[in-house]
Design a protein around this motif. Structure first.
Motif, PDB file in Angstrom:
ATOM      1  N   ILE A 125       0.861  -1.177   0.000  1.00  0.00           N
ATOM      2  CA  ILE A 125       0.000   0.000   0.000  1.00  0.00           C
ATOM      3  C   ILE A 125       0.902   1.234   0.000  1.00  0.00           C
ATOM      4  N   THR A 126       0.423   2.313  -0.589  1.00  0.00           N
ATOM      5  CA  THR A 126       1.149   3.574  -0.600  1.00  0.00           C
ATOM      6  C   THR A 126       0.526   4.508   0.432  1.00  0.00           C
ATOM      7  N   VAL A 127       1.357   5.151   1.246  1.00  0.00           N
ATOM      8  CA  VAL A 127       0.883   6.071   2.279  1.00  0.00           C
ATOM      9  C   VAL A 127       0.234   7.282   1.615  1.00  0.00           C
ATOM     10  N   GLN A 128      -0.986   7.580   2.050  1.00  0.00           N
ATOM     11  CA  GLN A 128      -1.740   8.724   1.515  1.00  0.00           C
ATOM     12  C   GLN A 128      -2.163   9.648   2.659  1.00  0.00           C
ATOM     13  N   GLY A 129      -2.671  10.797   2.311  1.00  0.00           N
ATOM     14  CA  GLY A 129      -3.008  11.840   3.278  1.00  0.00           C
ATOM     15  C   GLY A 129      -3.961  11.425   4.381  1.00  0.00           C
ATOM     16  N   ASP A 130      -4.922  10.563   4.075  1.00  0.00           N
ATOM     17  CA  ASP A 130      -5.889  10.164   5.101  1.00  0.00           C
ATOM     18  C   ASP A 130      -5.344   9.107   6.057  1.00  0.00           C
ATOM     19  N   MET A 131      -4.068   8.766   5.915  1.00  0.00           N
ATOM     20  CA  MET A 131      -3.423   7.773   6.779  1.00  0.00           C
ATOM     21  C   MET A 131      -2.445   8.431   7.767  1.00  0.00           C
ATOM     22  N   LEU A 132      -2.419   9.771   7.789  1.00  0.00           N
ATOM     23  CA  LEU A 132      -1.390  10.499   8.530  1.00  0.00           C
ATOM     24  C   LEU A 132      -1.853  11.012   9.885  1.00  0.00           C
ATOM     25  N   ASN A 133      -0.865  11.221  10.765  1.00  0.00           N
ATOM     26  CA  ASN A 133      -1.123  11.896  12.033  1.00  0.00           C
ATOM     27  C   ASN A 133      -0.838  13.390  11.871  1.00  0.00           C
ATOM     28  N   GLY A 134      -0.880  14.138  12.959  1.00  0.00           N
ATOM     29  CA  GLY A 134      -0.641  15.576  12.917  1.00  0.00           C
ATOM     30  C   GLY A 134       0.778  15.972  12.549  1.00  0.00           C
ATOM     31  N   TYR A 135       1.691  15.039  12.597  1.00  0.00           N
ATOM     32  CA  TYR A 135       3.089  15.306  12.229  1.00  0.00           C
ATOM     33  C   TYR A 135       3.369  14.995  10.762  1.00  0.00           C
ATOM     34  N   GLY A 136       2.354  14.531  10.046  1.00  0.00           N
ATOM     35  CA  GLY A 136       2.530  14.231   8.626  1.00  0.00           C
ATOM     36  C   GLY A 136       3.149  12.877   8.348  1.00  0.00           C
ATOM     37  N   THR A 137       3.106  11.973   9.341  1.00  0.00           N
ATOM     38  CA  THR A 137       3.627  10.622   9.151  1.00  0.00           C
ATOM     39  C   THR A 137       2.503   9.611   9.363  1.00  0.00           C
ATOM     40  N   LEU A 138       2.755   8.373   8.979  1.00  0.00           N
ATOM     41  CA  LEU A 138       1.760   7.318   9.132  1.00  0.00           C
ATOM     42  C   LEU A 138       1.288   7.251  10.582  1.00  0.00           C
ATOM     43  N   HIS A 139      -0.010   7.384  10.783  1.00  0.00           N
ATOM     44  CA  HIS A 139      -0.598   7.353  12.122  1.00  0.00           C
ATOM     45  C   HIS A 139      -0.448   5.954  12.706  1.00  0.00           C
ATOM     46  N   GLY A 140      -0.118   5.874  13.981  1.00  0.00           N
ATOM     47  CA  GLY A 140       0.027   4.586  14.644  1.00  0.00           C
ATOM     48  C   GLY A 140      -1.235   3.749  14.578  1.00  0.00           C
ATOM     49  N   ALA A 141      -2.386   4.403  14.670  1.00  0.00           N
ATOM     50  CA  ALA A 141      -3.655   3.670  14.586  1.00  0.00           C
ATOM     51  C   ALA A 141      -3.869   3.115  13.179  1.00  0.00           C
ATOM     52  N   CYS A 142      -3.408   3.827  12.172  1.00  0.00           N
ATOM     53  CA  CYS A 142      -3.519   3.330  10.797  1.00  0.00           C
ATOM     54  C   CYS A 142      -2.589   2.130  10.607  1.00  0.00           C
ATOM     55  N   ALA A 143      -1.400   2.205  11.173  1.00  0.00           N
ATOM     56  CA  ALA A 143      -0.484   1.053  11.119  1.00  0.00           C
ATOM     57  C   ALA A 143      -1.133  -0.141  11.818  1.00  0.00           C
ATOM     58  N   ALA A 144      -1.795   0.108  12.954  1.00  0.00           N
ATOM     59  CA  ALA A 144      -2.481  -0.969  13.680  1.00  0.00           C
ATOM     60  C   ALA A 144      -3.602  -1.570  12.834  1.00  0.00           C
ATOM     61  N   LEU A 145      -4.322  -0.730  12.119  1.00  0.00           N
ATOM     62  CA  LEU A 145      -5.383  -1.207  11.222  1.00  0.00           C
ATOM     63  C   LEU A 145      -4.795  -2.117  10.141  1.00  0.00           C
ATOM     64  N   LEU A 146      -3.705  -1.691   9.530  1.00  0.00           N
ATOM     65  CA  LEU A 146      -3.062  -2.495   8.488  1.00  0.00           C
ATOM     66  C   LEU A 146      -2.584  -3.830   9.056  1.00  0.00           C
ATOM     67  N   ILE A 147      -1.979  -3.782  10.235  1.00  0.00           N
ATOM     68  CA  ILE A 147      -1.499  -5.009  10.877  1.00  0.00           C
ATOM     69  C   ILE A 147      -2.665  -5.926  11.217  1.00  0.00           C
ATOM     70  N   ASP A 148      -3.728  -5.374  11.788  1.00  0.00           N
ATOM     71  CA  ASP A 148      -4.903  -6.178  12.159  1.00  0.00           C
ATOM     72  C   ASP A 148      -5.463  -6.906  10.946  1.00  0.00           C
ATOM     73  N   ASN A 149      -5.671  -6.186   9.870  1.00  0.00           N
ATOM     74  CA  ASN A 149      -6.223  -6.795   8.659  1.00  0.00           C
ATOM     75  C   ASN A 149      -5.253  -7.788   8.021  1.00  0.00           C
ATOM     76  N   CYS A 150      -4.008  -7.371   7.856  1.00  0.00           N
ATOM     77  CA  CYS A 150      -3.044  -8.207   7.136  1.00  0.00           C
ATOM     78  C   CYS A 150      -2.613  -9.434   7.925  1.00  0.00           C
ATOM     79  N   SER A 151      -2.496  -9.322   9.237  1.00  0.00           N
ATOM     80  CA  SER A 151      -2.062 -10.473  10.027  1.00  0.00           C
ATOM     81  C   SER A 151      -3.165 -11.513  10.168  1.00  0.00           C
ATOM     82  N   THR A 152      -4.385 -11.153   9.861  1.00  0.00           N
ATOM     83  CA  THR A 152      -5.493 -12.111   9.864  1.00  0.00           C
ATOM     84  C   THR A 152      -5.449 -12.995   8.615  1.00  0.00           C
ATOM     85  N   MET A 153      -4.910 -12.479   7.537  1.00  0.00           N
ATOM     86  CA  MET A 153      -4.903 -13.199   6.260  1.00  0.00           C
ATOM     87  C   MET A 153      -4.173 -14.546   6.309  1.00  0.00           C
TER      88      MET A 153
END
Length: 187
Positions: A76-104
């Motif tokens: 996946i490519t990091v996009q604007g709706d995946m960011l925190n206030g610092y302009g980096t990948l939000h930890g909760a978004c990383a958790a979402l990706l991990i939750d979904n992908c680790s279930t596969m």
């Protein structure tokens, strides 16, 4: 989960038989259809739909070659709706990706060994954050099963920044087989 109602397995690498790959992807698509019928909306299905599955495999465990593990890789490519206030990948978004992908890989190995794709329900998700990712960074999410027991299911997951060549996050996800919902309450 994913909002796509159909994902074609023919272009996905990995040694899993085509029918098994398609069964896994159909399992995800069934969830998308259910969410659509319910009118479910939110960031999770929108972001999860952007994951491009690149590998679905069943391989011998390195530590115990007589046992197998499921392995699923997505990008996946990091996009604007995946960011925190610092302009980096939000930890909760990383958790979402991990939750979904680790279930596969759990669902994959379950399909391969029992014919039933059990997704389980999360019991714990332990995440270590290693480095930030910024917009337009390409991420590779590598997930593999650890154990697949009669009650507990577990997998490990790593999010790699392909653009910056570094580890973004790593996790261990423990799930359990869901109990049937109770029909009455004893309050």
């Amino acid at each position: 989960m994913d909002t796509r109602e159909y994902i074609d397995a023919t272009t996905i690498r990995g040694n899993a038989p085509h029918a098994l790959k398609q069964a896994l992807l159909d399992l995800i698509s069934a969830g998308a259809k259910l969410n659509k019928a319910r009118g479910t909306r939110g960031f999770e299905p929108e972001i999860a739909s952007r994951i491009i599955w690149t590998e679905i495999a069943i391989v011998p465990k390195a530590e115990e070659p007589e046992k197998q593990e499921g392995r699923v890789v997505g990008e996946i490519t990091v996009q604007g709706d995946m960011l925190n206030g610092y302009g980096t990948l939000h930890g909760a978004c990383a958790a979402l990706l991990i939750d979904n992908c680790s279930t596969m890989p759990i669902a994959l190995l379950s399909l391969a060994t029992t014919g039933k794709g059990d997704l389980g329900v999360s019991q714990s998700l332990n995440i270590l954050y290693h480095a930030p990712a910024v917009p337009n960074d390409k991420l590779r999410i590598v997930s593999a099963t650890i154990t697949l027991g009669s009650r507990a299911l577990s997998s490990r997951c790593e999010i790699w920044n392909v653009t910056q060549h570094r580890l973004v996050a790593s996790a261990v996800h423990t799930k359990m087989i869901a109990s049937a919902p109770r029909t009455s309450s004893k309050l």
